[in-house]
Design an enzyme around this catalytic site. Structure first.
Site, short mmCIF file in Angstrom:
data_model
loop_
_atom_site.label_atom_id
_atom_site.label_comp_id
_atom_site.label_asym_id
_atom_site.label_seq_id
_atom_site.Cartn_x
_atom_site.Cartn_y
_atom_site.Cartn_z
N GLN A 188 0.82 -1.20 0.00
CA GLN A 188 0.00 0.00 0.00
C GLN A 188 0.86 1.26 0.00
O GLN A 188 1.92 1.31 0.61
CB GLN A 188 -0.93 0.00 1.22
CG GLN A 188 -2.16 0.85 1.02
CD GLN A 188 -3.32 0.38 1.88
OE1 GLN A 188 -3.43 -0.80 2.17
NE2 GLN A 188 -4.18 1.28 2.26
N SER A 215 3.40 -6.73 2.53
CA SER A 215 2.04 -6.66 3.09
C SER A 215 1.03 -7.18 2.07
O SER A 215 1.04 -8.37 1.74
CB SER A 215 1.73 -5.24 3.56
OG SER A 215 0.55 -5.20 4.33
N LEU A 216 0.13 -6.33 1.54
CA LEU A 216 -0.84 -6.83 0.56
C LEU A 216 -0.14 -7.46 -0.64
O LEU A 216 -0.69 -8.33 -1.31
CB LEU A 216 -1.78 -5.71 0.10
CG LEU A 216 -1.28 -4.76 -1.00
CD1 LEU A 216 -1.66 -5.26 -2.40
CD2 LEU A 216 -1.84 -3.36 -0.81
N ARG A 242 -10.03 -7.91 3.10
CA ARG A 242 -8.92 -7.49 3.96
C ARG A 242 -8.95 -5.98 4.17
O ARG A 242 -8.80 -5.49 5.29
CB ARG A 242 -7.60 -7.93 3.32
CG ARG A 242 -6.34 -7.68 4.17
CD ARG A 242 -5.15 -8.26 3.40
NE ARG A 242 -3.89 -8.16 4.14
CZ ARG A 242 -3.03 -7.16 4.03
NH1 ARG A 242 -3.31 -6.14 3.22
NH2 ARG A 242 -1.90 -7.15 4.72
N HIS A 296 -0.77 -3.76 10.90
CA HIS A 296 0.30 -4.63 11.41
C HIS A 296 0.62 -4.39 12.88
O HIS A 296 1.78 -4.27 13.27
CB HIS A 296 1.56 -4.50 10.54
CG HIS A 296 1.33 -4.91 9.12
ND1 HIS A 296 1.09 -6.22 8.77
CD2 HIS A 296 1.25 -4.18 7.98
CE1 HIS A 296 0.89 -6.28 7.46
NE2 HIS A 296 0.97 -5.06 6.97
N GLN A 354 -0.13 -12.33 9.42
CA GLN A 354 0.44 -11.13 8.81
C GLN A 354 -0.35 -9.87 9.14
O GLN A 354 0.20 -8.77 9.21
CB GLN A 354 0.50 -11.35 7.28
CG GLN A 354 1.14 -10.24 6.49
CD GLN A 354 0.33 -9.90 5.26
OE1 GLN A 354 -0.82 -9.51 5.37
NE2 GLN A 354 0.93 -10.06 4.09
#
Length: 311
Positions: free
Chosen positions: A9, A94-95, A119, A203, A252
Site C-alpha cells: 500500500q 504486506s498486501l 482485507r 500490522h 500477517q
C-alpha cells in the site's frame, strides 16, 4: 537466482494502469476480471480517481494487486516470459504477499481480488478512524525503532509494523502513543518521525478483528502450492505448503512485515537479481538492504519490453 517482488500500500496513484491497458489487450483483460470479481468499476477509479477514493484501503489493495498482475501477465503473454521459469522466489510487501501468491499460481486472480477487498474493509473497520496511527522513523534501524516504540507506549499499543530497510522502520498503534514516539524519536537516535497518511494502524495488535475476519475468509479459499516458494512477511523464510500459507496470511495482519530480513534472506539463499512488478518503492528498499544486487522495476510497457530482453 532471481526473485520477483510485489509492492504494498502507498504505491497507488490516479492513472495507474491506464497506459498499459491502452497498449495491451492482456492488461485490459486483467482489469476486467478484477472488476467482474468485485462487482465494481475499480479500473475506472484507478484511471480517473478521485484520489481520496482510490486511497481508501478497500480500493487501494485490490488496485495495487491488479496493476502488478497486469504487468506480469503482459510480460508472460506478450514477452514470452514464464514466471516459474525465470524466478526462484516471490515475495510481496504486506498486501503484495497476496499479489505474489497470485503470480505464483497459489490463488486465482478473482479470488485474490475478493480477499483483498475483504482485507481492506476489515482493516479499516478494526479501529475507529482517529484512534490509531502509523509513523515512519527515518534514520532508525529495528533496534532503535523498537526502543522508541517501547518508550512511547505507556500502556498503549505501540509496536514495529514494517522493518523496511536499514534506514526506515514504520511503527503502528494507538494515535497518542505514535505521537509520543514522533516526539521522542530524535532523542533515541532517529533522524525524525513522520506521521503517515493512513486510515488505520496496520500490522499491530489493534488489527486483531481484521485478522479474525481474514481467518474466516481464508478458511473457504482453495490455496494451491505456489509454483515457486514465497518468502513470507512474518517469518522472512520460504514457504510452499498451502496450509502454512493460510496461517501466515492471518498472522500477517497483526504481525510485523519483516521486509529487510526477507530481502537479506533471499540474498543469502543465492538471489542475485530482484525484479519489482507494478511499482518502484520496493526497489529503493532493496538497494539499501543489498546494495550490490541489481533490482529492476517494471511498470510501463516500455519497462516490460526492456525487462523481457534481459530475463
Amino acid at each position: 537466482m532471481r526473485a520477483f517482488i510485489f509492492p504494498g500500500q502507498g504505491s497507488q496513484a490516479v492513472g495507474m494502469g491506464k497506459a498499459l491497458a491502452d497498449a495491451s489487450t492482456t492488461a485490459r483483460e486483467v482489469f476486467q476480471e478484477v472488476d467482474d470479481a468485485l462487482g465494481q468499476n475499480l479500473f475506472r477509479l484507478m484511471r480517473e480517481g478521485p484520489e481520496d477514493e482510490l486511497t481508501l484501503t478497500a480500493n487501494a489493495q485490490p488496485a495495487i494487486m491488479a496493476n502488478a498482475i497486469a504487468v506480469l501477465r503482459v510480460l508472460e503473454k506478450e514477452g514470452g516470459i514464464r514466471l516459474a521459469d525465470k524466478a526462484d522466489f516471490v515475495a510481496g510487501h504486506s498486501l503484495g504477499e497476496y499479489t505474489a501468491l497470485c503470480a505464483a499460481g497459489a490463488i486465482d486472480l478473482a479470488t485474490t481480488a475478493r480477499l483483498l477487498r475483504i482485507r481492506g474493509d476489515a482493516m479499516q473497520a478494526a479501529v475507529p478512524v482517529g484512534q490509531g496511527a502509523m509513523a515512519a522513523l527515518l534514520g532508525a534501524d529495528l533496534t532503535k525503532a523498537q526502543a522508541i516504540a517501547d518508550a512511547a507506549a505507556e500502556g498503549e499499543v505501540c509496536t514495529v509494523a514494517n522493518d523496511n530497510d536499514p534506514t526506515q522502520v514504520v511503527i503502528s498503534g494507538a494515535r497518542a502513543a505514535i505521537e509520543r514516539a514522533i516526539a521522542i524519536a530524535k532523542d533515541h537516535g532517529a533522524k525524525r518521525g513522520i506521521l503517515l497518511p493512513v486510515s488505520a494502524p496496520f500490522h499491530c495488535a489493534m488489527m486483531q478483528p481484521a485478522a479474525d475476519a481474514m481467518a474466516k475468509a481464508l478458511a473457504d479459499v482453495a490455496i494451491q502450492a505456489p509454483l515457486i516458494p514465497l518468502y513470507a512477511n512474518v517469518t522472512a523464510a520460504p514457504v510452499a505448503d498451502p496450509a502454512t500459507i493460510r496461517t501466515l496470511l492471518v498472522e500477517q495482519v497483526t504481525g510485523m512485515v519483516r521486509w529487510r530480513e526477507s530481502v537479506a534472506a533471499m540474498a543469502e539463499a543465492g538471489v542475485t537479481d530482484f525484479v519489482e512488478l507494478g511499482g518502484k518503492v520496493l526497489a529503493g528498499m532493496v538497494k539499501r538492504i543489498t546494495p550490490d544486487i541489481p533490482v529492476t522495476s517494471a511498470v510501463t510497457m516500455e519497462d516490460i519490453e526492456a525487462l523481457s530482453k534481459t530475463l
